[in-house]
Motif scaffolding. Structure first.
Motif, PDB file in Angstrom:
ATOM      1  N   GLY A   1      74.049   9.031 -14.334  1.00 10.77           N
ATOM      2  CA  GLY A   1      74.508   9.569 -15.646  1.00 10.77           C
ATOM      3  C   GLY A   1      76.062  10.062 -15.431  1.00 10.77           C
ATOM      4  O   GLY A   1      76.667  10.176 -16.518  1.00 10.77           O
ATOM      5  N   ALA A   2      76.551  10.235 -14.254  1.00 10.09           N
ATOM      6  CA  ALA A   2      77.717  10.724 -14.039  1.00 10.09           C
ATOM      7  C   ALA A   2      78.788   9.733 -13.954  1.00 10.09           C
ATOM      8  O   ALA A   2      80.035  10.128 -14.357  1.00 10.09           O
ATOM      9  N   PHE A   3      78.686   8.363 -14.457  1.00  9.39           N
ATOM     10  CA  PHE A   3      79.524   7.463 -14.531  1.00  9.39           C
ATOM     11  C   PHE A   3      79.721   7.109 -15.859  1.00  9.39           C
ATOM     12  O   PHE A   3      78.840   7.153 -16.631  1.00  9.39           O
ATOM     13  N   ALA A   4      80.975   6.688 -16.304  1.00 12.18           N
ATOM     14  CA  ALA A   4      81.427   6.446 -17.474  1.00 12.18           C
ATOM     15  C   ALA A   4      80.586   5.309 -18.024  1.00 12.18           C
ATOM     16  O   ALA A   4      80.202   5.160 -19.177  1.00 12.18           O
ATOM     17  N   ALA A   5      80.799   3.975 -17.296  1.00 13.36           N
ATOM     18  CA  ALA A   5      79.984   2.856 -17.890  1.00 13.36           C
ATOM     19  C   ALA A   5      79.327   2.249 -16.491  1.00 13.36           C
ATOM     20  O   ALA A   5      79.640   1.371 -15.869  1.00 13.36           O
TER      21      ALA A   5
ATOM     22  N   TYR B   1      71.936   1.730  -7.407  1.00 12.45           N
ATOM     23  CA  TYR B   1      71.902   2.954  -7.737  1.00 12.45           C
ATOM     24  C   TYR B   1      72.413   3.402  -8.977  1.00 12.45           C
ATOM     25  O   TYR B   1      72.112   4.147  -9.656  1.00 12.45           O
ATOM     26  N   LEU B   2      73.452   2.488  -9.371  1.00  8.45           N
ATOM     27  CA  LEU B   2      74.112   2.687 -10.763  1.00  8.45           C
ATOM     28  C   LEU B   2      73.154   2.330 -11.829  1.00  8.45           C
ATOM     29  O   LEU B   2      73.198   2.855 -13.020  1.00  8.45           O
ATOM     30  N   LEU B   3      72.185   1.347 -11.634  1.00  3.58           N
ATOM     31  CA  LEU B   3      71.169   1.155 -12.758  1.00  3.58           C
ATOM     32  C   LEU B   3      69.921   1.838 -12.632  1.00  3.58           C
ATOM     33  O   LEU B   3      69.188   1.815 -13.636  1.00  3.58           O
TER      34      LEU B   3
END
Length: 163
Positions: free
Chosen positions: A39-43, A32-34
């Motif tokens: 976009g809501a996450f900093a890194a 999901y993060l990839l």
């Protein structure tokens, strides 16, 4: 009444299933993060890398076969823990062990901290699917009795609030 008991503690299928679910959830979080919705996450790439590392570690722990343990408690309260490291039964380590403060007994599980004669400390997790219901009860009674005998010699219960 004698506290003598012998129980074979098999690796837990419930713990293996929980590890598999943990690995799958971390892998899903990394995917999901990839993706485009991160976009809501900093890194997001650093967080995804951490999730992938945790997923790989959990999958490795799930894939490794566990060791069978045989716990023998004599009527006098001596505990022996035998570790069977392979399924052929040739590699066994049988040592006289001592129950340590910090061991925990709950109605559905036990976490026993034992120290061998050689000074090696090892946790022994006894979950509901590791032994039969009758063996679990007998083992819990015997471990409580050993903890009670140790309490006469030292401060076993007060600082740790166990058993």
């Amino acid at each position: 009444m004698s506290i003598a008991v012998s129980a074979v503690v098999k690796p837990s299928r419930l713990l293996r299933a929980a590890l598999a679910i943990h690995a799958a959830l971390n892998l899903g979080a990394a995917l999901y993060l990839l993706g485009p919705g991160a976009g809501a996450f900093a890194a997001p790439h650093a967080i995804a890398a951490c999730c992938l590392v945790v997923a790989a570690a959990a999958a490795h722990a799930c894939a490794c076969p566990g060791n069978k343990r045989l716990i023998d408690i004599s009527g006098l309260g001596e505990m022996r823990v035998t570790v069977q490291q392979d399924t052929g039964g040739t590699a066994r380590h049988n040592t006289l062990s001592r129950l340590l403060p910090g061991s925990t007994i709950w109605p559905g599980s036990m976490l026993l901290l034992v120290r061998s004669e050689g000074g090696k400390t090892a946790p022994v997790a006894v979950l509901p699917d590791c032994v039969g219901a009758q063996q679990f009860r007998a083992l819990a009674v015997a471990v409580r009795a050993i903890g009670g005998h140790a309490a006469q010699d030292q401060d076993f219960f007060d600082p740790h609030k166990i058993l």
